[in-house]
Design a protein around this motif. Structure first.
Motif, PDB file in Angstrom:
ATOM      1  N   CYS A  36       0.830  -1.201   0.000  1.00 19.75           N
ATOM      2  CA  CYS A  36       0.000   0.000   0.000  1.00 19.75           C
ATOM      3  C   CYS A  36       0.870   1.259   0.000  1.00 19.75           C
ATOM      4  O   CYS A  36       2.010   1.250   0.451  1.00 19.75           O
ATOM      5  CB  CYS A  36      -0.901  -0.012   1.227  1.00 19.75           C
ATOM      6  SG  CYS A  36      -2.118   1.325   1.278  1.00 19.75           S
ATOM      7  N   ASN A  88      -0.357  -6.311   2.582  1.00 21.48           N
ATOM      8  CA  ASN A  88      -1.470  -5.420   2.902  1.00 21.48           C
ATOM      9  C   ASN A  88      -1.365  -5.065   4.375  1.00 21.48           C
ATOM     10  O   ASN A  88      -0.509  -5.588   5.087  1.00 21.48           O
ATOM     11  CB  ASN A  88      -2.800  -6.104   2.572  1.00 21.48           C
ATOM     12  CG  ASN A  88      -2.926  -6.411   1.091  1.00 21.48           C
ATOM     13  OD1 ASN A  88      -2.883  -7.572   0.695  1.00 21.48           O
ATOM     14  ND2 ASN A  88      -3.049  -5.400   0.267  1.00 21.48           N
ATOM     15  N   CYS A  92      -6.399   0.078   6.897  1.00 17.49           N
ATOM     16  CA  CYS A  92      -6.183   0.629   5.561  1.00 17.49           C
ATOM     17  C   CYS A  92      -7.318   1.564   5.179  1.00 17.49           C
ATOM     18  O   CYS A  92      -8.496   1.273   5.444  1.00 17.49           O
ATOM     19  CB  CYS A  92      -6.090  -0.512   4.542  1.00 17.49           C
ATOM     20  SG  CYS A  92      -5.721   0.045   2.866  1.00 17.49           S
TER      21      CYS A  92
END
Length: 200
Positions: A36, A88, A92
């Motif tokens: 990310c 990940n 988020c």
């Protein structure tokens, strides 16, 4: 070792660094990392990477998109990469809103119809005309564990990624600063006093 020899070795190392694509030199670990864009994910530190070790691709959510496939296909087929790691992370931003909410907010803020805007300005023919497709394009998700497994499978099963490339997924916990495997949350497995008392 003489001074001239030291200088020549430094020149050789610099040449190999600068011209490594021309010379067919892969990155040091033959590694492609997808993660990310979130600034809390210090991917080099968490994977123990140094400059030159890996090709690192960041986007919102650390998700497999057409550009990830384009980049991964190039590095695995032409640049010697043999391993892909997907990272990940918890908390988020892509879990905060649905695709529909993002589309509505953008269209209201900018006064535009997203179905009329090319998503890649250099390839206007790739524009999405279906409002539901635009919502899916933002790729929001609800479970970081599920999305990590899904990204790994997308890469493993894509015809442009060689079958001998290893693809693995991890989750970076922003709350602990550590990696874990999907669906292996240690805090959920730790015994509490009440559970231990009930088992005696």
């Amino acid at each position: 070792m003489g001074v001239a020899q030291q200088i020549n070795e430094q020149i050789q190392k610099r040449e190999e660094w600068v011209l490594r694509r021309q010379k067919g030199i892969p990155n040091n670990k033959r590694l492609f990392v997808l993660t990310c864009m979130d600034e809390r994910v210090n991917i080099e530190e968490v994977l123990g990477l140094q400059p030159g070790d890996a090709h690192i691709f960041r986007n919102a959510g650390g998700l497999v998109t057409d550009d990830v496939i384009r980049s991964a296909a190039l590095t695995t087929n032409f640049f010697g990469t043999k391993e892909i790691i997907v990272v990940n992370h918890t908390e988020c931003g892509m879990m905060l809103k649905s695709g529909e909410e993002i589309v509505e907010a953008l269209e209201a803020a900018l006064g535009v119809d997203l179905t009329r805007i090319p998503l890649d300005p250099s390839l206007p023919e790739l524009a999405l005309k279906d409002p539901k497709a635009i919502e899916r394009w933002f790729r929001t998700f609800e479970s970081v564990d599920e999305i990590t497994v899904a990204q790994v499978e997308l890469l493993r099963n894509h015809p442009l990624i060689p079958k001998d490339v290893t693809v693995t997924g991890y989750i970076y916990e922003v709350e602990t600063g550590r990696l874990r495997r999907p669906f292996e949350i240690l805090s959920q497995r730790v015994n509490s006093h009440a559970e231990m008392a009930g088992n005696t």
